[in-house]
Design a protein around this motif. Structure first.
Motif, PDB file in Angstrom:
ATOM      1  N   MET A 177    -136.338 -92.600  27.517  1.00  0.00           N
ATOM      2  CA  MET A 177    -135.384 -91.551  27.908  1.00  0.00           C
ATOM      3  C   MET A 177    -135.120 -91.567  29.413  1.00  0.00           C
ATOM      4  SD  MET A 177    -133.850 -89.029  26.214  1.00  0.00           S
ATOM      5  CE  MET A 177    -132.765 -87.738  26.687  1.00  0.00           C
ATOM      6  N   ARG A 178    -136.190 -91.581  30.177  1.00  0.00           N
ATOM      7  CA  ARG A 178    -136.041 -91.642  31.642  1.00  0.00           C
ATOM      8  C   ARG A 178    -135.274 -92.889  32.054  1.00  0.00           C
ATOM      9  NH1 ARG A 178    -140.120 -88.165  34.023  1.00  0.00           N
ATOM     10  NH2 ARG A 178    -141.414 -87.452  32.289  1.00  0.00           N
ATOM     11  N   GLU A 179    -135.631 -93.972  31.355  1.00  0.00           N
ATOM     12  CA  GLU A 179    -134.954 -95.243  31.634  1.00  0.00           C
ATOM     13  C   GLU A 179    -133.450 -95.112  31.401  1.00  0.00           C
ATOM     14  OE1 GLU A 179    -134.337 -98.894  32.974  1.00  0.00           O
ATOM     15  OE2 GLU A 179    -136.106 -97.622  33.213  1.00  0.00           O
ATOM     16  N   ARG A 180    -133.082 -94.483  30.288  1.00  0.00           N
ATOM     17  CA  ARG A 180    -131.668 -94.314  29.966  1.00  0.00           C
ATOM     18  C   ARG A 180    -130.961 -93.468  31.020  1.00  0.00           C
ATOM     19  NH1 ARG A 180    -130.425 -91.990  24.331  1.00  0.00           N
ATOM     20  NH2 ARG A 180    -128.357 -91.736  25.237  1.00  0.00           N
ATOM     21  N   LEU A 181    -131.665 -92.426  31.467  1.00  0.00           N
ATOM     22  CA  LEU A 181    -131.104 -91.564  32.512  1.00  0.00           C
ATOM     23  C   LEU A 181    -130.813 -92.352  33.783  1.00  0.00           C
ATOM     24  CD1 LEU A 181    -133.026 -88.175  32.376  1.00  0.00           C
ATOM     25  CD2 LEU A 181    -130.546 -88.502  32.374  1.00  0.00           C
ATOM     26  N   ARG A 182    -131.806 -93.182  34.152  1.00  0.00           N
ATOM     27  CA  ARG A 182    -131.630 -93.951  35.378  1.00  0.00           C
ATOM     28  C   ARG A 182    -130.441 -94.907  35.253  1.00  0.00           C
ATOM     29  NH1 ARG A 182    -136.223 -96.771  35.849  1.00  0.00           N
ATOM     30  NH2 ARG A 182    -137.387 -94.814  36.064  1.00  0.00           N
ATOM     31  N   GLN A 183    -130.402 -95.540  34.086  1.00  0.00           N
ATOM     32  CA  GLN A 183    -129.283 -96.466  33.839  1.00  0.00           C
ATOM     33  C   GLN A 183    -127.935 -95.757  33.957  1.00  0.00           C
ATOM     34  OE1 GLN A 183    -129.404 -98.437  30.060  1.00  0.00           O
ATOM     35  NE2 GLN A 183    -130.990 -99.880  30.759  1.00  0.00           N
ATOM     36  N   MET A 184    -127.915 -94.581  33.298  1.00  0.00           N
ATOM     37  CA  MET A 184    -126.654 -93.837  33.296  1.00  0.00           C
ATOM     38  C   MET A 184    -126.269 -93.451  34.721  1.00  0.00           C
ATOM     39  SD  MET A 184    -125.666 -90.243  31.603  1.00  0.00           S
ATOM     40  CE  MET A 184    -126.189 -90.666  29.977  1.00  0.00           C
ATOM     41  N   ARG A 185    -127.317 -93.036  35.505  1.00  0.00           N
ATOM     42  CA  ARG A 185    -127.023 -92.615  36.872  1.00  0.00           C
ATOM     43  C   ARG A 185    -126.466 -93.782  37.686  1.00  0.00           C
ATOM     44  NH1 ARG A 185    -131.769 -91.334  40.534  1.00  0.00           N
ATOM     45  NH2 ARG A 185    -131.460 -93.554  40.915  1.00  0.00           N
ATOM     46  N   ASP A 186    -127.118 -94.943  37.560  1.00  0.00           N
ATOM     47  CA  ASP A 186    -126.658 -96.097  38.340  1.00  0.00           C
ATOM     48  C   ASP A 186    -125.232 -96.480  37.970  1.00  0.00           C
ATOM     49  OD1 ASP A 186    -129.053 -96.104  39.538  1.00  0.00           O
ATOM     50  OD2 ASP A 186    -129.885 -97.832  38.424  1.00  0.00           O
ATOM     51  N   GLU A 187    -125.026 -96.468  36.648  1.00  0.00           N
ATOM     52  CA  GLU A 187    -123.702 -96.873  36.177  1.00  0.00           C
ATOM     53  C   GLU A 187    -122.631 -95.871  36.666  1.00  0.00           C
ATOM     54  OE1 GLU A 187    -123.248 -97.796  31.792  1.00  0.00           O
ATOM     55  OE2 GLU A 187    -121.581 -96.429  32.208  1.00  0.00           O
ATOM     56  N   ALA A 188    -122.934 -94.551  36.493  1.00  0.00           N
ATOM     57  CA  ALA A 188    -121.977 -93.516  36.899  1.00  0.00           C
ATOM     58  C   ALA A 188    -121.709 -93.630  38.393  1.00  0.00           C
ATOM     59  CB  ALA A 188    -122.526 -92.131  36.555  1.00  0.00           C
ATOM     60  N   TRP A 189    -122.737 -93.840  39.168  1.00  0.00           N
ATOM     61  CA  TRP A 189    -122.614 -93.949  40.625  1.00  0.00           C
ATOM     62  C   TRP A 189    -121.653 -95.079  40.997  1.00  0.00           C
ATOM     63  CZ3 TRP A 189    -125.065 -89.793  42.023  1.00  0.00           C
ATOM     64  CH2 TRP A 189    -125.141 -89.473  43.379  1.00  0.00           C
ATOM     65  N   LYS A 190    -121.878 -96.195  40.296  1.00  0.00           N
ATOM     66  CA  LYS A 190    -121.060 -97.364  40.592  1.00  0.00           C
ATOM     67  C   LYS A 190    -119.594 -97.074  40.254  1.00  0.00           C
ATOM     68  CE  LYS A 190    -121.092-102.351  39.804  1.00  0.00           C
ATOM     69  NZ  LYS A 190    -120.289-102.694  38.629  1.00  0.00           N
ATOM     70  N   ARG A 191    -119.402 -96.506  39.039  1.00  0.00           N
ATOM     71  CA  ARG A 191    -118.014 -96.249  38.606  1.00  0.00           C
ATOM     72  C   ARG A 191    -117.321 -95.262  39.542  1.00  0.00           C
ATOM     73  NH1 ARG A 191    -119.208 -96.828  32.714  1.00  0.00           N
ATOM     74  NH2 ARG A 191    -118.313 -98.887  32.281  1.00  0.00           N
ATOM     75  N   ILE A 192    -118.062 -94.208  39.891  1.00  0.00           N
ATOM     76  CA  ILE A 192    -117.441 -93.185  40.737  1.00  0.00           C
ATOM     77  C   ILE A 192    -117.112 -93.756  42.124  1.00  0.00           C
ATOM     78  CG2 ILE A 192    -117.806 -90.954  41.893  1.00  0.00           C
ATOM     79  CD1 ILE A 192    -119.516 -90.174  39.411  1.00  0.00           C
ATOM     80  N   SER A 193    -118.022 -94.600  42.624  1.00  0.00           N
ATOM     81  CA  SER A 193    -117.768 -95.202  43.930  1.00  0.00           C
ATOM     82  C   SER A 193    -116.529 -96.094  43.896  1.00  0.00           C
ATOM     83  CB  SER A 193    -118.945 -96.064  44.379  1.00  0.00           C
ATOM     84  OG  SER A 193    -120.137 -95.391  44.243  1.00  0.00           O
ATOM     85  N   GLU A 194    -116.343 -96.734  42.747  1.00  0.00           N
ATOM     86  CA  GLU A 194    -115.240 -97.695  42.677  1.00  0.00           C
ATOM     87  C   GLU A 194    -113.897 -97.070  42.279  1.00  0.00           C
ATOM     88  OE1 GLU A 194    -116.810-100.603  40.030  1.00  0.00           O
ATOM     89  OE2 GLU A 194    -118.001-101.585  41.601  1.00  0.00           O
ATOM     90  N   ALA A 195    -113.969 -95.818  41.775  1.00  0.00           N
ATOM     91  CA  ALA A 195    -112.718 -95.175  41.328  1.00  0.00           C
ATOM     92  C   ALA A 195    -111.696 -95.190  42.460  1.00  0.00           C
ATOM     93  CB  ALA A 195    -112.986 -93.740  40.889  1.00  0.00           C
ATOM     94  N   ASP A 196    -110.440 -95.531  42.080  1.00  0.00           N
ATOM     95  CA  ASP A 196    -109.456 -95.817  43.112  1.00  0.00           C
ATOM     96  C   ASP A 196    -108.453 -94.692  43.359  1.00  0.00           C
ATOM     97  OD1 ASP A 196    -109.292 -97.757  44.876  1.00  0.00           O
ATOM     98  OD2 ASP A 196    -107.706 -98.896  43.859  1.00  0.00           O
ATOM     99  N   ASP A 197    -108.342 -93.791  42.362  1.00  0.00           N
ATOM    100  CA  ASP A 197    -107.442 -92.653  42.588  1.00  0.00           C
ATOM    101  C   ASP A 197    -107.967 -91.426  41.871  1.00  0.00           C
ATOM    102  OD1 ASP A 197    -106.242 -92.423  39.847  1.00  0.00           O
ATOM    103  OD2 ASP A 197    -105.605 -94.472  40.336  1.00  0.00           O
TER     104      ASP A 197
END
Ligand code: PHE
Length: 339
Positions: free
Chosen positions: A1-21
């Protein structure tokens, strides 16, 4: 569960950082934090965890929600600022470009010449009056010594509206209207439009402008007529232009004359404009016929008068060297801008 949370956080962080508009960012917000979002789903699935782990995991999930929310807000702020800047840049007005100047209007050459004529005569004590363009046969013809069926009516083929109403073919009817209303002395000019059944060509138009002149007083002579018209011609065409008076006929003046000026194009040598005559006719004039005075109730023993009439187009054409009357009515800016 913790692992999934971390994964989700990393992925969300990356996507949000890359969002262009901001649109893309909004989709990410729904995807992670929305009611049917991934984080909510994770929270729901906590039921499958051993009870002692739930509080810790719950805390982590809430922390992550808070962090994602903050991060989304921060990114939104940045993207909005960037988009605003972009729009301002696109809509920016380049104030270094030269402006478009509004086109200034100016007076039509005919109006300019008409005003010049008026100014000259006003300077000699004449008053400017106007009469109707739709006129009675009586004023246009009969009171001017042109009874019905008189042959000189043919000189001015006319637009009739009814048997006794017409478009005036000359400004001379204004003479009668003025004399009917006032006692001598009379000293007027009457500018305005006149109409004749003419086919349009370089020198003819079914509508053109005349300026009529009338002076009635005691002891008025042909010499006064010559003096006034001589002064006018000098004022409008310049000093030293030779003129000549030719005997002519008008039903309402006796004697009558036509006045020519030395051709302005060739200085009297003879050219196309003056049909090689060296002279150009610019005025009709004469001493007012006693019968005209009598008809309006003036005593012809006591009063004499002179009258004259000129075409404004003709004078404008001579003054400016215009060889086609149509140019004055077509309103071609390339022509009008020259005046
Ligand atoms: N009305 C005359 C014409 O149109 C001109 C004119 C006016 C002649 C006044 C004599 C006196 O031809």
């Amino acid at each position: 569960m913790r692992e999934r949370l971390r994964q989700m956080r990393d992925e969300a962080w990356k996507r949000i950082s890359e969002a262009d508009d901001t649109g893309e960012l909004d989709k990410l917000r729904v995807r992670y934090l929305g009611k049917k979002g991934e984080l909510t789903a994770l929270l729901r699935s906590m039921g499958s965890l051993p009870p002692e782990e739930r509080p810790d995991v719950g805390k982590l999930v809430n922390e992550l929600r808070g962090q994602l929310d903050d991060f989304l807000k921060e990114r939104l702020h940045n993207l909005e600022a960037r988009e605003l800047e972009k729009r301002l840049e696109q809509e920016a007005i380049d104030i270094t470009l030269p402006g478009r100047r509004p086109a200034f209007g100016r007076k039509h050459p005919l109006t300019q010449v008409l005003e010049e004529i008026e100014t000259i005569f006003v300077g000699m004590g004449f008053e400017v009056v106007e009469g109707p363009e739709v006129e009675l046969d009586y004023y246009n013809f009969e009171a001017l010594n042109l009874p019905p069926d008189h042959p000189t009516r043919d000189m001015q083929d006319t637009f009739f509206i009814s048997d006794d109403i017409l478009l005036r073919s000359q400004t001379s009817p204004v003479q009668i209207r003025v004399m009917e209303k006032q006692e001598p002395p009379v000293r007027i000019i009457a500018p305005g439009k006149v109409y004749r059944v003419d086919v349009v060509d370089a020198t003819h138009s079914p509508m053109f402008h005349q300026v009529e002149g009338l002076l009635v007083d005691e002891h008025t002579t042909f010499g006064d007529l010559k003096g006034v018209l001589g002064a006018f011609i000098e004022a409008i065409f310049g000093e030293g232009r030779r003129t000549r008076f030719r005997p002519s006929f008008f039903p309402f003046t006796e004697p009558s004359a036509e006045i020519d000026v030395e051709c302005i194009m060739c200085n009297g040598k003879g050219c196309r404009s003056c049909s090689n005559a060296g002279w150009l006719e610019i005025l009709g004039a004469g001493m007012v016929d006693p019968r005209v005075l009598q008809r309006v109730g003036y005593d012809p023993q006591k009063y004499q008068g002179f009258a004259f009439g000129m075409g404004v187009e003709r004078i404008a054409m001579l003054k400016y060297g215009i060889d086609d009357i149509r140019l004055l009515f077509e309103n071609d800016m390339r022509f009008l801008k020259q005046f």
